[in-house]
Motif scaffolding. Structure first.
Motif, PDB file in Angstrom:
ATOM      1  N   GLY A   1     -20.190  -1.437   6.743  1.00 58.53           N
ATOM      2  CA  GLY A   1     -18.795  -1.246   6.372  1.00 58.53           C
ATOM      3  C   GLY A   1     -18.413   0.134   5.880  1.00 58.53           C
ATOM      4  O   GLY A   1     -17.242   0.396   5.623  1.00 58.53           O
ATOM      5  N   ARG A   2     -19.382   1.022   5.754  1.00 52.75           N
ATOM      6  CA  ARG A   2     -19.113   2.328   5.124  1.00 52.75           C
ATOM      7  C   ARG A   2     -17.930   3.072   5.746  1.00 52.75           C
ATOM      8  O   ARG A   2     -17.051   3.544   5.038  1.00 52.75           O
ATOM      9  CB  ARG A   2     -20.360   3.194   5.143  1.00 52.75           C
ATOM     10  N   ALA A   3     -17.896   3.197   7.047  1.00 56.49           N
ATOM     11  CA  ALA A   3     -16.804   3.942   7.696  1.00 56.49           C
ATOM     12  C   ALA A   3     -15.460   3.257   7.438  1.00 56.49           C
ATOM     13  O   ALA A   3     -14.453   3.924   7.170  1.00 56.49           O
ATOM     14  CB  ALA A   3     -17.062   4.072   9.191  1.00 56.49           C
ATOM     15  N   VAL A   4     -15.447   1.928   7.477  1.00 57.83           N
ATOM     16  CA  VAL A   4     -14.211   1.189   7.227  1.00 57.83           C
ATOM     17  C   VAL A   4     -13.778   1.356   5.774  1.00 57.83           C
ATOM     18  O   VAL A   4     -12.583   1.511   5.492  1.00 57.83           O
ATOM     19  CB  VAL A   4     -14.404  -0.297   7.597  1.00 57.83           C
ATOM     20  N   PHE A   5     -14.724   1.350   4.841  1.00 56.56           N
ATOM     21  CA  PHE A   5     -14.396   1.541   3.425  1.00 56.56           C
ATOM     22  C   PHE A   5     -13.777   2.915   3.193  1.00 56.56           C
ATOM     23  O   PHE A   5     -12.844   3.070   2.406  1.00 56.56           O
ATOM     24  CB  PHE A   5     -15.626   1.365   2.541  1.00 56.56           C
ATOM     25  N   ARG A   6     -14.300   3.921   3.886  1.00 55.37           N
ATOM     26  CA  ARG A   6     -13.751   5.275   3.736  1.00 55.37           C
ATOM     27  C   ARG A   6     -12.319   5.345   4.281  1.00 55.37           C
ATOM     28  O   ARG A   6     -11.451   5.969   3.690  1.00 55.37           O
ATOM     29  CB  ARG A   6     -14.662   6.303   4.392  1.00 55.37           C
ATOM     30  N   VAL A   7     -12.087   4.708   5.412  1.00 55.00           N
ATOM     31  CA  VAL A   7     -10.728   4.659   5.969  1.00 55.00           C
ATOM     32  C   VAL A   7      -9.808   3.913   5.010  1.00 55.00           C
ATOM     33  O   VAL A   7      -8.663   4.328   4.770  1.00 55.00           O
ATOM     34  CB  VAL A   7     -10.722   4.008   7.372  1.00 55.00           C
ATOM     35  N   ASN A   8     -10.277   2.823   4.442  1.00 53.06           N
ATOM     36  CA  ASN A   8      -9.496   2.049   3.481  1.00 53.06           C
ATOM     37  C   ASN A   8      -9.074   2.927   2.296  1.00 53.06           C
ATOM     38  O   ASN A   8      -7.927   2.882   1.842  1.00 53.06           O
ATOM     39  CB  ASN A   8     -10.339   0.854   3.010  1.00 53.06           C
ATOM     40  N   HIS A   9      -9.998   3.735   1.815  1.00 53.82           N
ATOM     41  CA  HIS A   9      -9.682   4.646   0.709  1.00 53.82           C
ATOM     42  C   HIS A   9      -8.645   5.681   1.142  1.00 53.82           C
ATOM     43  O   HIS A   9      -7.701   5.973   0.412  1.00 53.82           O
ATOM     44  CB  HIS A   9     -10.958   5.335   0.212  1.00 53.82           C
ATOM     45  N   ARG A  10      -8.804   6.215   2.343  1.00 61.09           N
ATOM     46  CA  ARG A  10      -7.836   7.202   2.850  1.00 61.09           C
ATOM     47  C   ARG A  10      -6.439   6.599   2.934  1.00 61.09           C
ATOM     48  O   ARG A  10      -5.445   7.251   2.586  1.00 61.09           O
ATOM     49  CB  ARG A  10      -8.278   7.709   4.220  1.00 61.09           C
ATOM     50  N   LEU A  11      -6.349   5.353   3.392  1.00 63.92           N
ATOM     51  CA  LEU A  11      -5.046   4.678   3.474  1.00 63.92           C
ATOM     52  C   LEU A  11      -4.439   4.503   2.093  1.00 63.92           C
ATOM     53  O   LEU A  11      -3.238   4.687   1.894  1.00 63.92           O
ATOM     54  CB  LEU A  11      -5.189   3.324   4.170  1.00 63.92           C
ATOM     55  N   MET A  12      -5.268   4.148   1.126  1.00 67.15           N
ATOM     56  CA  MET A  12      -4.791   3.992  -0.245  1.00 67.15           C
ATOM     57  C   MET A  12      -4.266   5.318  -0.787  1.00 67.15           C
ATOM     58  O   MET A  12      -3.202   5.368  -1.408  1.00 67.15           O
ATOM     59  CB  MET A  12      -5.906   3.467  -1.135  1.00 67.15           C
ATOM     60  N   MET A  13      -4.995   6.381  -0.538  1.00 68.87           N
ATOM     61  CA  MET A  13      -4.570   7.687  -1.039  1.00 68.87           C
ATOM     62  C   MET A  13      -3.296   8.154  -0.335  1.00 68.87           C
ATOM     63  O   MET A  13      -2.407   8.732  -0.965  1.00 68.87           O
ATOM     64  CB  MET A  13      -5.694   8.709  -0.882  1.00 68.87           C
ATOM     65  N   ARG A  14      -3.185   7.900   0.951  1.00 73.45           N
ATOM     66  CA  ARG A  14      -1.969   8.282   1.687  1.00 73.45           C
ATOM     67  C   ARG A  14      -0.757   7.554   1.114  1.00 73.45           C
ATOM     68  O   ARG A  14       0.299   8.148   0.893  1.00 73.45           O
ATOM     69  CB  ARG A  14      -2.141   7.960   3.168  1.00 73.45           C
ATOM     70  N   ALA A  15      -0.900   6.269   0.840  1.00 77.51           N
ATOM     71  CA  ALA A  15       0.201   5.491   0.264  1.00 77.51           C
ATOM     72  C   ALA A  15       0.523   5.977  -1.148  1.00 77.51           C
ATOM     73  O   ALA A  15       1.690   6.025  -1.546  1.00 77.51           O
ATOM     74  CB  ALA A  15      -0.138   4.009   0.252  1.00 77.51           C
ATOM     75  N   GLY A  16      -0.498   6.342  -1.922  1.00 82.23           N
ATOM     76  CA  GLY A  16      -0.267   6.881  -3.256  1.00 82.23           C
ATOM     77  C   GLY A  16       0.515   8.181  -3.212  1.00 82.23           C
ATOM     78  O   GLY A  16       1.427   8.401  -4.016  1.00 82.23           O
ATOM     79  N   HIS A  17       0.180   9.045  -2.267  1.00 82.70           N
ATOM     80  CA  HIS A  17       0.897  10.320  -2.113  1.00 82.70           C
ATOM     81  C   HIS A  17       2.367  10.058  -1.794  1.00 82.70           C
ATOM     82  O   HIS A  17       3.266  10.638  -2.425  1.00 82.70           O
ATOM     83  CB  HIS A  17       0.231  11.153  -1.013  1.00 82.70           C
ATOM     84  N   ARG A  18       2.616   9.163  -0.838  1.00 82.38           N
ATOM     85  CA  ARG A  18       4.013   8.833  -0.498  1.00 82.38           C
ATOM     86  C   ARG A  18       4.753   8.239  -1.692  1.00 82.38           C
ATOM     87  O   ARG A  18       5.912   8.552  -1.952  1.00 82.38           O
ATOM     88  CB  ARG A  18       4.048   7.866   0.689  1.00 82.38           C
ATOM     89  N   GLY A  19       4.068   7.352  -2.424  1.00 83.66           N
ATOM     90  CA  GLY A  19       4.702   6.734  -3.587  1.00 83.66           C
ATOM     91  C   GLY A  19       5.017   7.740  -4.679  1.00 83.66           C
ATOM     92  O   GLY A  19       6.075   7.667  -5.318  1.00 83.66           O
ATOM     93  N   LEU A  20       4.108   8.682  -4.898  1.00 87.17           N
ATOM     94  CA  LEU A  20       4.351   9.706  -5.912  1.00 87.17           C
ATOM     95  C   LEU A  20       5.491  10.621  -5.503  1.00 87.17           C
ATOM     96  O   LEU A  20       6.321  11.010  -6.331  1.00 87.17           O
ATOM     97  CB  LEU A  20       3.076  10.501  -6.196  1.00 87.17           C
ATOM     98  N   LEU A  21       5.576  10.938  -4.210  1.00 86.57           N
ATOM     99  CA  LEU A  21       6.714  11.735  -3.722  1.00 86.57           C
ATOM    100  C   LEU A  21       8.032  11.025  -4.043  1.00 86.57           C
ATOM    101  O   LEU A  21       8.969  11.647  -4.558  1.00 86.57           O
ATOM    102  CB  LEU A  21       6.598  11.979  -2.229  1.00 86.57           C
ATOM    103  N   ARG A  22       8.098   9.732  -3.751  1.00 81.46           N
ATOM    104  CA  ARG A  22       9.324   8.965  -4.050  1.00 81.46           C
ATOM    105  C   ARG A  22       9.603   8.935  -5.547  1.00 81.46           C
ATOM    106  O   ARG A  22      10.739   9.084  -5.984  1.00 81.46           O
ATOM    107  CB  ARG A  22       9.204   7.540  -3.508  1.00 81.46           C
ATOM    108  N   ARG A  23       8.565   8.727  -6.333  1.00 76.92           N
ATOM    109  CA  ARG A  23       8.715   8.664  -7.793  1.00 76.92           C
ATOM    110  C   ARG A  23       9.254   9.979  -8.353  1.00 76.92           C
ATOM    111  O   ARG A  23      10.149   9.998  -9.199  1.00 76.92           O
ATOM    112  CB  ARG A  23       7.363   8.317  -8.427  1.00 76.92           C
TER     113      ARG A  23
END
Length: 148
Positions: free
Chosen positions: A122-144
């Motif tokens: 699962g390592r590669a999938v876990f890394r992608v999962n983290h990237r998706l979380m960080m991308r969403a956090g960046h978008r959310g912080l921009l809105r905030r």
């Protein structure tokens, strides 16, 4: 290679002054309001809290975060984590042109039993999962930041 050890690094360019970015990042209890994957934050005291996060994959991770460095002048927020993940994470907020660059660094070991069993496959999938979380956090912080 330790398949349960991860190092992550993200850079978030933001169109706001460093002090404004730092002010939002230093309030983890507000993260669920702008970062969808941060499901809950329960403050235990001024420097410790319990966080539950969940990104695209169907599992949540819960850990205790303890502030180890809070330095507004240097733009640094750092925590240690214990629980489903153990290690540290750090925000470094610096001026960048007319805005700010928020750098996120994380060095952790996964302790959640299910994820440890899936470490190799699962390592590669876990890394992608983290990237998706960080991308969403960046978008959310921009809105905030636009709303403040």
């Amino acid at each position: 290679m330790d398949w349960n050890h991860y190092r992550f690094h993200s850079l978030w360019p933001l169109p706001a002054p460093p002090a404004a970015v730092y002010a939002v990042l230093e309030r983890p209890e507000d993260y669920p309001r702008w970062w969808p994957q941060v499901r809950s934050v329960t403050r235990l005291d001024d420097s410790t809290g319990i966080l539950t996060i969940r990104s695209a994959l169907p599992y949540a991770m819960t850990f205790t975060a303890r502030a180890t460095r809070r330095d507004p002048a240097a733009g640094i927020l750092e925590i240690t984590m214990s629980g489903d993940i153990e290690g540290w994470a750090r925000w470094t907020v610096t001026a960048a042109g007319p805005g700010t660059l928020a750098r996120y660094d994380q060095d952790v070991d996964v302790r959640k039993p299910l994820l440890r069993r899936l470490a190799v496959s699962g390592r590669a999938v876990f890394r992608v999962n983290h990237r998706l979380m960080m991308r969403a956090g960046h978008r959310g912080l921009l809105r905030r930041l636009r709303a403040v």
